[in-house]
Scaffold this active site. Structure first.
Site, PDB file in Angstrom:
ATOM      1  N   GLU A 147       0.842  -1.205   0.000  1.00 61.83           N
ATOM      2  CA  GLU A 147       0.000   0.000   0.000  1.00 61.83           C
ATOM      3  C   GLU A 147       0.875   1.251   0.000  1.00 61.83           C
ATOM      4  O   GLU A 147       1.803   1.382   0.810  1.00 61.83           O
ATOM      5  CB  GLU A 147      -0.919   0.010   1.230  1.00 61.83           C
ATOM      6  N   GLU A 240     -12.664   2.069   3.134  1.00 60.68           N
ATOM      7  CA  GLU A 240     -11.979   2.100   4.416  1.00 60.68           C
ATOM      8  C   GLU A 240     -12.385   3.384   5.134  1.00 60.68           C
ATOM      9  O   GLU A 240     -12.328   4.466   4.558  1.00 60.68           O
ATOM     10  CB  GLU A 240     -10.472   2.092   4.155  1.00 60.68           C
TER      11      GLU A 240
END
Ligand code: MN
Length: 289
Positions: A147, A240
């Site tokens: 990420e 998220e």
């Protein structure tokens, strides 16, 4: 078609049976295809229970985490690097047992504010270890993705272009995982990083600039959805969001979740599911015009 998912921390901060049920049932009820499980403590996760629960509710699964300073695959200290590699192997095995297909997040570095740049030695150690972990993961049907997070959460790379160059030095396949929350801080715009990541883009997080309700902050989702559509991206797209209303001991301090941005997980989740699906569909309608 991308699977549309949601991070379990929208529903729960604990991963015992009750917490897992809250998250899996919540994700399914809100209309998602996939649940992303935080994998900070694989030793204390009942993987068989988790896999069965996810299957029973017809969901796909992925897993994510951030490393800690004492288990860091990019450490110049060999014992810390080894602890990081063995922890990541455990994470991969537990994720496979849960039926997950991807392990992503800050899997290459402690998820923390660093006070100095990464050294060439730290970069090289991390790249070599990621190559070995990628081969280990492939044997278990798991794809790894790193990420790209902002400067306050890693010093290894903060943009898609940096991650792409970093992965040129890894001798096995590892994907790029982009997150709109982090892109909004570090990238020049919300379109070009998707182009830069190219075929390496295998995982996407959708987060607002303050990590609350989508559409209530400054992230240019229109450009981002156009970029995904232009590239025919078909990997997971996972919402998220974090609020002090749902407290996860592992994430609250690291991510600085001090504000209560929402308190109704079910409403937030249903809104995000509709927002992401509508955004992707809208981007697609204009593509041929
Ligand atoms: Mn993220």
């Amino acid at each position: 078609m991308s699977l549309i998912g949601i991070h379990a921390a929208v529903f729960t901060g604990t991963f015992d049976a009750a917490g897992l049920e809250r998250a899996v049932i919540g994700a399914a009820r809100a209309g998602f295809d996939l649940i992303e499980l935080p994998m900070f403590d694989p030793d204390n996760l009942d993987t068989a229970f988790t896999r069965d629960l996810i299957q029973e509710h017809g969901l796909h699964a992925t897993a994510s985490l951030g490393l800690t300073a004492d288990r860091n695959i990019s450490s110049a200290n060999p014992s810390i690097a080894a602890a990081g590699e063995s922890f990541m192997s455990e994470v991969i095995d537990a994720s496979a047992e849960c039926g997950a297909t991807d392990v992503c997040g800050v899997i290459y570095s402690p998820m923390a504010k660093h006070m100095q740049p990464a050294t060439p030695e730290e970069i090289a150690v991390g790249q070599a270890t990621l190559g070995r972990l990628s081969r280990h993961a492939a044997q278990r049907g798991i794809a790894l993705a790193v990420e790209v997070v902002n400067r306050y959460e890693t010093n290894i790379f903060n943009t898609a272009a940096q991650a792409d160059r970093y992965l040129d030095g890894v001798d096995a396949p590892v994907g790029i995982h982009l997150d709109t929350y982090h892109m909004n801080i570090e990238e020049p715009d919300m379109f070009s990083p998707v182009v830069t990541a190219g075929e390496r883009l295998t995982y996407v997080h959708i987060g607002e600039s303050h990590r609350g309700y989508l559409g209530s902050g400054t992230v240019d989702f229109t450009s981002f959805f156009h970029a995904l559509d232009a590239r025919n991206y078909d990997g997971p797209v996972v919402f998220e969001s974090f609020s002090s209303a749902v407290v996860s001991a592992d994430l609250t301090g690291t991510l600085g979740i001090w504000r209560n941005l929402w308190s109704d997980s079910a409403d937030l989740a249903a809104h995000a599911n509709a927002y992401i699906r509508a955004g992707l569909a809208s981007a697609h309608t204009i593509r041929e015009h």
